[in-house]
Design a protein around this motif. Structure first.
Motif, PDB file in Angstrom:
ATOM      1  N   LYS A  90       9.865 -10.252   4.994  1.00 19.22           N
ATOM      2  CA  LYS A  90      10.036  -9.641   6.308  1.00 19.22           C
ATOM      3  C   LYS A  90      10.428  -8.174   6.221  1.00 19.22           C
ATOM      4  N   GLU A  91      10.766  -7.701   5.022  1.00 19.58           N
ATOM      5  CA  GLU A  91      11.054  -6.294   4.785  1.00 19.58           C
ATOM      6  C   GLU A  91      10.385  -5.894   3.474  1.00 19.58           C
ATOM      7  N   GLY A  92      10.473  -4.608   3.146  1.00 17.35           N
ATOM      8  CA  GLY A  92       9.862  -4.109   1.917  1.00 17.35           C
ATOM      9  C   GLY A  92       8.627  -3.284   2.210  1.00 17.35           C
ATOM     10  N   GLN A  93       7.790  -3.133   1.208  1.00 16.70           N
ATOM     11  CA  GLN A  93       6.581  -2.310   1.341  1.00 16.70           C
ATOM     12  C   GLN A  93       5.364  -3.089   0.880  1.00 16.70           C
ATOM     13  N   LEU A  94       4.273  -2.933   1.617  1.00 10.99           N
ATOM     14  CA  LEU A  94       3.001  -3.553   1.272  1.00 10.99           C
ATOM     15  C   LEU A  94       1.996  -2.443   0.993  1.00 10.99           C
ATOM     16  N   ASN A  95       1.419  -2.452  -0.203  1.00  6.95           N
ATOM     17  CA  ASN A  95       0.473  -1.417  -0.619  1.00  6.95           C
ATOM     18  C   ASN A  95      -0.944  -1.976  -0.557  1.00  6.95           C
ATOM     19  N   ILE A  96      -1.751  -1.421   0.337  1.00  3.65           N
ATOM     20  CA  ILE A  96      -3.092  -1.936   0.603  1.00  3.65           C
ATOM     21  C   ILE A  96      -4.138  -0.892   0.245  1.00  3.65           C
ATOM     22  N   GLY A  97      -5.170  -1.311  -0.466  1.00  3.01           N
ATOM     23  CA  GLY A  97      -6.289  -0.435  -0.784  1.00  3.01           C
ATOM     24  C   GLY A  97      -7.571  -0.942  -0.140  1.00  3.01           C
ATOM     25  N   PHE A  98      -8.507  -0.034   0.098  1.00  2.00           N
ATOM     26  CA  PHE A  98      -9.790  -0.431   0.680  1.00  2.00           C
ATOM     27  C   PHE A  98     -10.841   0.621   0.354  1.00  2.00           C
ATOM     28  N   THR A  99     -12.073   0.205   0.291  1.00  2.00           N
ATOM     29  CA  THR A  99     -13.169   1.150   0.079  1.00  2.00           C
ATOM     30  C   THR A  99     -13.499   1.834   1.402  1.00  2.00           C
ATOM     31  N   HIS A 100     -14.245   2.925   1.313  1.00  2.00           N
ATOM     32  CA  HIS A 100     -14.554   3.707   2.513  1.00  2.00           C
ATOM     33  C   HIS A 100     -15.324   2.879   3.533  1.00  2.00           C
ATOM     34  N   ASN A 118       3.732  -8.946  13.474  1.00  2.73           N
ATOM     35  CA  ASN A 118       4.447 -10.077  12.880  1.00  2.73           C
ATOM     36  C   ASN A 118       5.610  -9.642  11.985  1.00  2.73           C
ATOM     37  N   PHE A 119       5.436  -8.503  11.304  1.00  3.23           N
ATOM     38  CA  PHE A 119       6.436  -8.046  10.327  1.00  3.23           C
ATOM     39  C   PHE A 119       6.705  -6.553  10.527  1.00  3.23           C
ATOM     40  N   PRO A 120       7.357  -6.193  11.624  1.00  5.35           N
ATOM     41  CA  PRO A 120       7.556  -4.770  11.950  1.00  5.35           C
ATOM     42  C   PRO A 120       8.425  -4.016  10.952  1.00  5.35           C
ATOM     43  N   ALA A 121       9.247  -4.717  10.170  1.00  5.68           N
ATOM     44  CA  ALA A 121      10.145  -4.036   9.227  1.00  5.68           C
ATOM     45  C   ALA A 121       9.487  -3.770   7.882  1.00  5.68           C
ATOM     46  N   VAL A 122       8.262  -4.246   7.686  1.00  7.57           N
ATOM     47  CA  VAL A 122       7.543  -3.996   6.430  1.00  7.57           C
ATOM     48  C   VAL A 122       6.760  -2.695   6.566  1.00  7.57           C
ATOM     49  N   SER A 123       6.997  -1.751   5.674  1.00  9.73           N
ATOM     50  CA  SER A 123       6.233  -0.501   5.690  1.00  9.73           C
ATOM     51  C   SER A 123       4.909  -0.721   4.955  1.00  9.73           C
ATOM     52  N   ILE A 124       3.869  -0.076   5.433  1.00  8.37           N
ATOM     53  CA  ILE A 124       2.533  -0.254   4.870  1.00  8.37           C
ATOM     54  C   ILE A 124       2.039   1.075   4.320  1.00  8.37           C
ATOM     55  N   ARG A 125       1.605   1.059   3.063  1.00 10.16           N
ATOM     56  CA  ARG A 125       0.994   2.241   2.448  1.00 10.16           C
ATOM     57  C   ARG A 125      -0.481   1.939   2.210  1.00 10.16           C
ATOM     58  N   LEU A 126      -1.351   2.816   2.713  1.00 11.20           N
ATOM     59  CA  LEU A 126      -2.783   2.613   2.593  1.00 11.20           C
ATOM     60  C   LEU A 126      -3.385   3.588   1.584  1.00 11.20           C
ATOM     61  N   GLU A 127      -4.373   3.106   0.843  1.00 11.84           N
ATOM     62  CA  GLU A 127      -5.062   3.947  -0.127  1.00 11.84           C
ATOM     63  C   GLU A 127      -6.557   3.647  -0.089  1.00 11.84           C
ATOM     64  N   GLU A 128      -7.358   4.678   0.056  1.00 10.34           N
ATOM     65  CA  GLU A 128      -8.816   4.526   0.084  1.00 10.34           C
ATOM     66  C   GLU A 128      -9.413   5.084  -1.199  1.00 10.34           C
ATOM     67  N   ASP A 129     -10.275   4.287  -1.857  1.00 14.36           N
ATOM     68  CA  ASP A 129     -10.882   4.740  -3.109  1.00 14.36           C
ATOM     69  C   ASP A 129     -12.077   3.849  -3.429  1.00 14.36           C
ATOM     70  N   SER A 130     -12.671   4.082  -4.593  1.00 11.70           N
ATOM     71  CA  SER A 130     -13.780   3.239  -5.031  1.00 11.70           C
ATOM     72  C   SER A 130     -13.250   1.876  -5.452  1.00 11.70           C
ATOM     73  N   SER A 131     -14.130   0.887  -5.487  1.00  9.04           N
ATOM     74  CA  SER A 131     -13.688  -0.472  -5.800  1.00  9.04           C
ATOM     75  C   SER A 131     -13.099  -0.568  -7.200  1.00  9.04           C
ATOM     76  N   SER A 132     -13.690   0.125  -8.164  1.00  8.54           N
ATOM     77  CA  SER A 132     -13.184   0.047  -9.538  1.00  8.54           C
ATOM     78  C   SER A 132     -11.771   0.605  -9.641  1.00  8.54           C
ATOM     79  N   VAL A 133     -11.513   1.720  -8.960  1.00  2.82           N
ATOM     80  CA  VAL A 133     -10.170   2.317  -8.967  1.00  2.82           C
ATOM     81  C   VAL A 133      -9.182   1.394  -8.267  1.00  2.82           C
ATOM     82  N   LEU A 134      -9.591   0.791  -7.170  1.00  4.79           N
ATOM     83  CA  LEU A 134      -8.709  -0.099  -6.422  1.00  4.79           C
ATOM     84  C   LEU A 134      -8.357  -1.345  -7.224  1.00  4.79           C
ATOM     85  N   ILE A 135      -9.340  -1.914  -7.895  1.00  5.65           N
ATOM     86  CA  ILE A 135      -9.091  -3.117  -8.697  1.00  5.65           C
ATOM     87  C   ILE A 135      -8.138  -2.800  -9.843  1.00  5.65           C
ATOM     88  N   ASP A 136      -8.336  -1.654 -10.485  1.00  9.75           N
ATOM     89  CA  ASP A 136      -7.411  -1.241 -11.557  1.00  9.75           C
ATOM     90  C   ASP A 136      -5.997  -1.073 -11.003  1.00  9.75           C
TER      91      ASP A 136
END
Length: 299
Positions: A90-100, A118-136
């Motif tokens: 319910k707290e903390g950070q969620l790091n999400i990646g996605f392709t363009h 649902n989880f307003p206290a969780v901060s979300i960090r988004l990162e956009e990149d190629s699939s290979s970079v995201l998987i790594d």
């Protein structure tokens, strides 16, 4: 280090201005409380209270300790709940990646909006990149979850969850010969024409998917231009450089001088979306995965 129990006792005495009343408030006898205060004064080597005939008065040093003690106790009181919230995701950070290309699909903002509700206290960090970079990044624990166009390799010890299948459509310059015909377009009918595609380096999975569809239809596309992003690819299409095959979601955000037509072929023309995450996914990732079951598909 000062004992929290002693600080609680001291704060109670200061706020009650009376050791007997403070003892009642703390549900303890007066002598043990007196010993706690004396022990605290000995530990700090200073007088914290002045004993009066009917109560106590706080010294200057005691006032300073009281202010600090109130802050410390307030912070300490929320620690158990915060630890519980972290453990429950319910707290903390969620790091999400996605392709363009996935970033342009409405499923992602829908998912993020629902997660934040649902989880307003969780901060979300988004990162956009190629699939290979995201998987790594997922493998190296820099990202918690990534949305890409193909499942993770079985050899990577990553988990894959199928999110949805997005139809592919043909994007044509408005003055293109095929733009004049109504209805669906056979994929094989695109063979004579020049293609503009999203560069493989940036969108490897989508690029390979499109080529595979063309190969299965019996031809190799004549690629005259590659673009670094889908949006720049559409600029080239609008300029009449060529046609392209794109995810259907793109037509909702770009229709200037471009005509979109449904494609038909023996095998469905789709671009799937997968969620990639580590086998030991954290509780916040589990919450994301559970949302897939509650949101209608296609999202």
């Amino acid at each position: 280090m000062i004992d929290i129990h002693k600080l609680k006792a001291f704060v109670a005495v200061v706020e009650e201005s009376n050791i007997s009343k403070a003892a009642q408030r703390l549900h303890m006898q007066q002598p043990p409380l007196t010993r706690l205060i004396q022990s605290l004064e000995q530990e700090l080597n200073t007088a914290l209270l002045k004993r009066l005939p009917r109560g106590v008065e706080v010294t200057e040093a005691g006032k300073a300790l009281y202010q600090e003690a109130v802050t410390i106790l307030a912070h300490a009181s929320v620690i158990p709940q915060r630890v519980h919230n972290i453990a429950q995701g319910k707290e903390g950070q969620l790091n999400i990646g996605f392709t363009h290309s996935i970033g342009l699909h409405p499923f992602l903002p829908t998912l993020l909006r629902q997660f934040r509700e649902n989880f307003p206290a969780v901060s979300i960090r988004l990162e956009e990149d190629s699939s290979s970079v995201l998987i790594d990044a997922v493998m190296n624990e820099k990202l918690d979850i990534a949305f890409v166009r193909k499942p993770a390799s079985m050899q990577t010890q990553l988990q894959s969850t199928h999110v949805l299948d997005e139809p592919l459509v043909v994007a044509l310059p408005s003055n293109h010969p095929l733009a004049e015909q109504s209805g669906n377009i056979q994929l094989k009918d695109l063979e004579p024409y020049e293609f503009v595609l999203y560069r493989r380096l940036g969108g490897q999975d989508l690029f390979d998917n499109i080529l595979a569809n063309c190969y299965q239809a019996g031809f190799s596309p004549n690629i005259v231009q590659e673009a670094p992003r889908l949006t720049s690819c559409l600029n080239l299409i609008a300029a009449g450089i060529g046609l392209s095959i794109v995810p259907i979601s793109i037509q909702d955000i770009w229709n200037k001088q471009i005509v979109y037509r449904t494609l038909t072929a023996k095998k469905p023309n789709i671009a799937p979306i997968y969620a990639i995450y580590r086998s030991d996914e954290n509780i916040r990732v589990r919450h994301v995965l559970e949302l897939f079951a509650t949101l209608h598909r296609p999202i």
